[in-house]
Design a protein around this motif. Structure first.
Motif, PDB file in Angstrom:
ATOM      1  N   PHE A   4      39.195  62.585 -10.648  1.00  0.00           N
ATOM      2  CA  PHE A   4      37.847  63.068 -11.116  1.00  0.00           C
ATOM      3  C   PHE A   4      37.142  63.188 -10.468  1.00  0.00           C
ATOM      4  O   PHE A   4      37.008  62.968  -9.207  1.00  0.00           O
ATOM      5  CB  PHE A   4      37.448  62.701 -12.776  1.00  0.00           C
ATOM      6  CG  PHE A   4      37.273  61.450 -12.776  1.00  0.00           C
ATOM      7  CD1 PHE A   4      37.950  60.428 -12.676  1.00  0.00           C
ATOM      8  CD2 PHE A   4      35.682  61.114 -12.622  1.00  0.00           C
ATOM      9  CE1 PHE A   4      37.624  59.309 -12.455  1.00  0.00           C
ATOM     10  CE2 PHE A   4      34.785  59.882 -12.527  1.00  0.00           C
ATOM     11  CZ  PHE A   4      35.755  58.777 -12.530  1.00  0.00           C
ATOM     12  N   SER A   5      36.206  63.926 -10.714  1.00  0.00           N
ATOM     13  CA  SER A   5      34.965  64.475 -10.004  1.00  0.00           C
ATOM     14  C   SER A   5      33.830  64.461 -10.708  1.00  0.00           C
ATOM     15  O   SER A   5      33.756  63.878 -12.628  1.00  0.00           O
ATOM     16  CB  SER A   5      34.767  66.723  -9.765  1.00  0.00           C
ATOM     17  OG  SER A   5      36.132  66.369  -8.955  1.00  0.00           O
ATOM     18  N   ILE A   6      32.376  63.956  -9.944  1.00  0.00           N
ATOM     19  CA  ILE A   6      31.723  63.498 -10.301  1.00  0.00           C
ATOM     20  C   ILE A   6      30.390  64.148 -10.029  1.00  0.00           C
ATOM     21  O   ILE A   6      30.397  65.072  -9.449  1.00  0.00           O
ATOM     22  CB  ILE A   6      31.474  62.186 -10.389  1.00  0.00           C
ATOM     23  CG1 ILE A   6      31.212  61.866  -8.566  1.00  0.00           C
ATOM     24  CG2 ILE A   6      31.548  61.257 -10.901  1.00  0.00           C
ATOM     25  CD1 ILE A   6      30.189  60.375  -8.690  1.00  0.00           C
ATOM     26  N   GLY A   7      29.321  64.309 -11.254  1.00  0.00           N
ATOM     27  CA  GLY A   7      28.009  65.231 -10.560  1.00  0.00           C
ATOM     28  C   GLY A   7      27.060  64.384 -11.088  1.00  0.00           C
ATOM     29  O   GLY A   7      26.843  63.704 -11.832  1.00  0.00           O
ATOM     30  N   GLN A  34      19.506  64.191  -7.435  1.00  0.00           N
ATOM     31  CA  GLN A  34      19.933  65.563  -7.441  1.00  0.00           C
ATOM     32  C   GLN A  34      18.721  66.284  -8.902  1.00  0.00           C
ATOM     33  O   GLN A  34      17.927  65.464  -9.709  1.00  0.00           O
ATOM     34  CB  GLN A  34      21.277  65.092  -8.404  1.00  0.00           C
ATOM     35  CG  GLN A  34      22.806  64.877  -7.655  1.00  0.00           C
ATOM     36  CD  GLN A  34      22.911  65.202  -6.404  1.00  0.00           C
ATOM     37  OE1 GLN A  34      23.223  66.519  -6.658  1.00  0.00           O
ATOM     38  NE2 GLN A  34      22.463  64.224  -5.222  1.00  0.00           N
ATOM     39  N   THR A  89      32.123  66.144 -13.961  1.00  0.00           N
ATOM     40  CA  THR A  89      32.559  67.602 -14.304  1.00  0.00           C
ATOM     41  C   THR A  89      33.603  68.156 -13.747  1.00  0.00           C
ATOM     42  O   THR A  89      34.266  69.054 -14.599  1.00  0.00           O
ATOM     43  CB  THR A  89      31.903  67.512 -12.435  1.00  0.00           C
ATOM     44  OG1 THR A  89      32.223  67.353 -11.595  1.00  0.00           O
ATOM     45  CG2 THR A  89      30.263  67.706 -13.170  1.00  0.00           C
ATOM     46  N   ARG A  90      35.131  67.630 -13.578  1.00  0.00           N
ATOM     47  CA  ARG A  90      36.249  67.780 -14.044  1.00  0.00           C
ATOM     48  C   ARG A  90      37.399  66.828 -13.672  1.00  0.00           C
ATOM     49  O   ARG A  90      37.151  65.763 -12.594  1.00  0.00           O
ATOM     50  CB  ARG A  90      36.590  69.291 -11.684  1.00  0.00           C
ATOM     51  CG  ARG A  90      37.415  70.032 -12.506  1.00  0.00           C
ATOM     52  CD  ARG A  90      36.929  70.692 -11.067  1.00  0.00           C
ATOM     53  NE  ARG A  90      36.594  70.643  -9.742  1.00  0.00           N
ATOM     54  CZ  ARG A  90      37.706  70.141  -8.951  1.00  0.00           C
ATOM     55  NH1 ARG A  90      39.107  70.225  -9.394  1.00  0.00           N
ATOM     56  NH2 ARG A  90      37.395  68.999  -7.905  1.00  0.00           N
ATOM     57  N   HIS A 138      24.039  59.985  -5.804  1.00  0.00           N
ATOM     58  CA  HIS A 138      24.698  60.682  -6.165  1.00  0.00           C
ATOM     59  C   HIS A 138      25.457  59.520  -5.499  1.00  0.00           C
ATOM     60  O   HIS A 138      27.264  59.477  -5.473  1.00  0.00           O
ATOM     61  CB  HIS A 138      24.859  61.998  -6.304  1.00  0.00           C
ATOM     62  CG  HIS A 138      26.182  62.259  -5.708  1.00  0.00           C
ATOM     63  ND1 HIS A 138      25.932  63.500  -7.174  1.00  0.00           N
ATOM     64  CD2 HIS A 138      27.360  62.839  -5.247  1.00  0.00           C
ATOM     65  CE1 HIS A 138      27.141  63.651  -7.006  1.00  0.00           C
ATOM     66  NE2 HIS A 138      28.195  64.005  -5.320  1.00  0.00           N
ATOM     67  N   LEU A 142      32.741  53.553  -7.134  1.00  0.00           N
ATOM     68  CA  LEU A 142      34.122  54.343  -7.955  1.00  0.00           C
ATOM     69  C   LEU A 142      35.560  54.073  -6.844  1.00  0.00           C
ATOM     70  O   LEU A 142      35.962  53.879  -6.872  1.00  0.00           O
ATOM     71  CB  LEU A 142      34.095  55.532  -8.268  1.00  0.00           C
ATOM     72  CG  LEU A 142      33.338  56.204  -9.308  1.00  0.00           C
ATOM     73  CD1 LEU A 142      33.037  57.506  -9.867  1.00  0.00           C
ATOM     74  CD2 LEU A 142      34.020  55.560 -10.871  1.00  0.00           C
ATOM     75  N   THR A 143      34.634  54.074  -5.507  1.00  0.00           N
ATOM     76  CA  THR A 143      35.825  54.141  -4.292  1.00  0.00           C
ATOM     77  C   THR A 143      35.716  52.941  -3.662  1.00  0.00           C
ATOM     78  O   THR A 143      36.301  53.283  -2.038  1.00  0.00           O
ATOM     79  CB  THR A 143      35.341  55.372  -3.307  1.00  0.00           C
ATOM     80  OG1 THR A 143      34.374  55.131  -2.917  1.00  0.00           O
ATOM     81  CG2 THR A 143      35.641  56.936  -3.993  1.00  0.00           C
ATOM     82  N   LEU A 198      41.207  58.482  -8.157  1.00  0.00           N
ATOM     83  CA  LEU A 198      41.040  58.607  -9.403  1.00  0.00           C
ATOM     84  C   LEU A 198      41.144  60.016 -10.128  1.00  0.00           C
ATOM     85  O   LEU A 198      41.627  59.523 -11.395  1.00  0.00           O
ATOM     86  CB  LEU A 198      39.368  57.965 -10.059  1.00  0.00           C
ATOM     87  CG  LEU A 198      39.343  56.814  -9.805  1.00  0.00           C
ATOM     88  CD1 LEU A 198      37.815  56.750  -9.385  1.00  0.00           C
ATOM     89  CD2 LEU A 198      40.046  55.304 -10.463  1.00  0.00           C
ATOM     90  N   ARG A 212      29.662  57.184  -6.130  1.00  0.00           N
ATOM     91  CA  ARG A 212      30.939  57.794  -5.155  1.00  0.00           C
ATOM     92  C   ARG A 212      31.143  55.986  -4.377  1.00  0.00           C
ATOM     93  O   ARG A 212      32.357  55.668  -4.785  1.00  0.00           O
ATOM     94  CB  ARG A 212      30.459  58.554  -4.027  1.00  0.00           C
ATOM     95  CG  ARG A 212      32.054  59.387  -2.894  1.00  0.00           C
ATOM     96  CD  ARG A 212      31.319  59.953  -2.299  1.00  0.00           C
ATOM     97  NE  ARG A 212      30.828  59.266  -1.444  1.00  0.00           N
ATOM     98  CZ  ARG A 212      30.691  58.131  -0.129  1.00  0.00           C
ATOM     99  NH1 ARG A 212      31.765  58.512  -0.624  1.00  0.00           N
ATOM    100  NH2 ARG A 212      29.704  58.005  -0.108  1.00  0.00           N
TER     101      ARG A 212
END
Lengths: 127, 526
Positions: A35-38, A43, A62-63, A94, A101-102, A33, A98
């Protein structure tokens, strides 16, 4: 008068959130996709640089890889992901985020995101 | 007799030489013992002699007392003339107390107990000896069992004697206002026991001239056994029962609020009072009336400026309405006295610290002037002209001169000068020199007010305290009880509270269960 106000309210609440549709890119045998998630309920929320409320355990972007499908679709760094394809993202771990999304059998993900800058822009325009 | 106003005993000493100071000191000591030492120049009412609260009222300083001090009291400022009559009253009562003779009542109880104890101890011996004296020929001979009984009797009596000496034979520490219930109970018990044994002895043995000597010896042995058990009872009732803590006493001094908490066991009110007073002499800082009130200069500003005239015919309730009007008016005015109080406190602190710094420096310097003569020094001293060898008293006097002024000023600033005469300072200095103390150890006594015990003089008369209580003083302590111990110018209020019941639970922690993880903040790219 009251119906006008309720209409206005509906528009305002819609404007604080944005729907983003990302088409997954196939790279080798992975669907990415871009991007990165946090974040997540398992957490430490105090370390999140994007959240206003440091006890917010939601999923944040996050990115964003430049040129990836997420950037093309309009996702920005610091967005908080509220829903993915209708699944709620505010109270997930978390790992669960993930996984949502995947999913391998989905090519398109529809995200509902909230953006701080969006809220502030709306607030400024109201003042 | 010079008619000057109050002055501290030291005021002459500061600038004069040592020899003239000695003469002055002797004269001043006669005068200043009963004198208030609060600093002159205050506009405040002179507080009455604080020395009397430490020196016991019946102390043996009658020869030192200044008989003319009635003429040399200071001018009394302030609104009331009542303070003067108060002083007169206490002066009179103190004089009365001073002249009372040594109380013989103090020794009555122990003497009685001692006589009873001796009587009880000699009774078994009398039981054994009397038949031998009176009808020896008619007695049946008694062999080995009797001898065994003799030995056991002797040892039991020895044990009784030693334990009585250890437990009960000490000078009494207090006279209580009412009978000490347990002690009376035990003395009555002992008396009844011994009397009944004598009764039976008289009827069964002396009258018919009993011939079975072994029976008589056994009878005496049973009396000794009973006495041992009574002594065990006495031990438990008098000594052991009050060791288990059961109540928490809060003791507050009425004049300056100094308070302490103590844990005691089950006691009667009067015994608890004695115990509290024992701790008071050790724990509470000494009562210094000079440190008590706000200076009148701050408080009096409130009251001045209002004159109240009454136009009523009857002036019976004049005073209350007048004072109420003045208080109400004063409350309405803007009150700045807290400001003055704050600055005065700060100023006082600063002055104290400055004087203390000067004192410390002076004492340190003074101590460097002498050193202890070691035994291996004569080689050194024989070359030079021989140094004068002094004993501690002379050494103390030699180094006292440079620090005297600083010491006097410091004591006056902290209002402690009634407690320390020059003689006492010299004695303390001599003591410190003898024991190789540093200047700081020497100053420990003057820097902070010590417990009242430190200022006591030895005398046999004792201290007079009054126990004020709403319940009879022989009743046991219980929750919510309040009693107070009154002295002439202050009192201690004691409140009783039971110690809480403790429910202690248990939780076992496996030492292997202490495990830790890092806090997560992972980032996953999707």
């Amino acid at each position: 008068m009251s119906s006008f106000l309720s209409q206005l309210h509906f528009q305002l609440s819609c404007a604080l959130q944005q729907r983003i549709e990302i088409c997954k890119l196939r790279q080798g045998e992975h669907l990415i996709l871009g991007f990165s998630i946090g974040g997540g309920i398992d957490q430490d929320p105090g370390q999140n640089p994007f959240s206003e409320d440091k006890s917010d355990k939601g999923i944040y972007v996050t990115r964003v890889t430049p040129g990836g499908p997420a950037e093309v679709a309009g996702l920005m760094m610091g967005d908080k992901v509220m829903q993915v394809n209708g699944w709620d993202m505010t109270m997930v771990t978390h790992d669960q985020a993930r996984k949502r999304l995947t999913k391998k059998n989905e090519d398109i993900v529809r995200l509902l995101v909230t953006r701080k800058s969006l809220e502030q822009a709306v607030r400024h325009s109201m003042m | 007799m010079d008619n000057e106003s109050q002055y501290s005993g030291y005021s002459y000493k500061s600038s004069h030489s040592r020899s003239s100071r000695k003469h002055r000191d002797r004269r001043d000591r006669h005068r200043s013992k009963s004198r208030d030492g609060s600093s002159r120049g205050d506009k405040s009412v002179t507080i009455q002699a604080p020395g009397e609260s430490l020196l016991d009222a019946e102390s043996t300083r009658g020869d030192d007392r200044d008989d003319n001090w009635g003429e040399t009291t200071t001018v009394v400022t302030g609104t009331s003339e009542h303070s003067v009559s108060n002083e007169d009253l206490t002066r009179v009562s103190k004089e009365l107390e001073e002249s009372s003779p040594l109380e013989c009542k103090r020794f009555l109880g122990p003497v009685l107990g001692g006589c009873l104890g001796l009587f009880a101890l000699f009774t078994p011996l009398a039981f054994l000896v009397l038949p031998q004296l009176l009808w020896r020929e008619a007695l049946e001979p008694c062999g080995t069992p009797c001898e065994g009984l003799y030995v056991s009797l002797a040892f039991k009596l020895l044990v009784l004697l030693i334990s009585s000496w250890a437990l009960f034979l000490h000078p009494p520490r207090a006279t209580l206002p009412r009978f000490f219930v347990f002690r009376c109970l035990l003395m009555v018990l002992v008396f009844l026991f011994v009397a009944s044994y004598w009764l039976f002895y008289g009827v069964r043995v002396l009258e018919p001239r009993e011939r079975d000597y072994r029976g008589i010896v056994e009878y005496a042995a049973s009396l000794v056994d009973a006495l041992l058990f009574i002594q065990y009872l006495a031990l438990v009732l008098l000594e052991v029962r009050h060791l288990q803590p059961a109540f928490c006493l809060k003791v507050v001094r009425t004049t300056d609020g100094a308070s302490r908490f103590y844990n005691v066991g089950h006691l009667s009110i009067q015994r608890a009072a004695v115990w509290v007073l024992d701790q008071y002499y050790r724990d509470f800082p000494v009562y210094n009336p000079a440190l008590l009130n706000l200076p009148k200069s701050i408080l009096s500003k409130k009251m001045s400026g209002f004159k109240v005239y009454s136009l009523d015919e009857n002036s019976t309730n004049n005073s209350t309405s007048q004072s109420r009007a003045m208080i109400a008016a004063a409350a309405r005015r803007r009150d700045n006295s807290h400001n003055e109080y704050y600055y005065e406190e700060a100023e006082m602190d600063r002055r104290c610290r400055k004087r203390k710094a000067r004192l410390v420096v002076a004492v340190e310097e003074a101590f460097t002037h002498i050193k202890r003569l070691q035994d291996d020094d004569p080689a050194v001293s024989s070359h030079k002209h021989p140094r004068e060898v002094m004993d501690p008293r002379e050494a103390a006097q030699a180094i006292f001169a440079p620090m005297a002024r600083a010491m006097q000023k410091y004591l006056r600033t902290t209002r402690q000068q009634p407690y320390h005469s020059m003689e006492s300072i010299l004695t303390h200095l001599q003591f410190c020199i003898t024991h190789n103390m540093t200047p700081k150890a020497f100053l420990e006594r003057y820097v902070s007010p010590g417990p009242t015990m430190q200022y006591q003089r030895e005398n046999g008369r004792g201290r007079q305290w009054t126990l004020v209580s709403e319940e009879p003083v022989t009743s046991a302590l219980r929750q919510g009880l309040v009693f107070s111990l009154r002295r002439l110018d202050f009192s201690l209020v004691v409140t009783v509270q039971p110690l809480p019941f403790l429910r202690i639970g248990e939780e076992f922690i496996d030492p292997k269960s202490h495990k830790f993880v890092m806090r997560l903040q992972s980032e996953t790219s999707v």
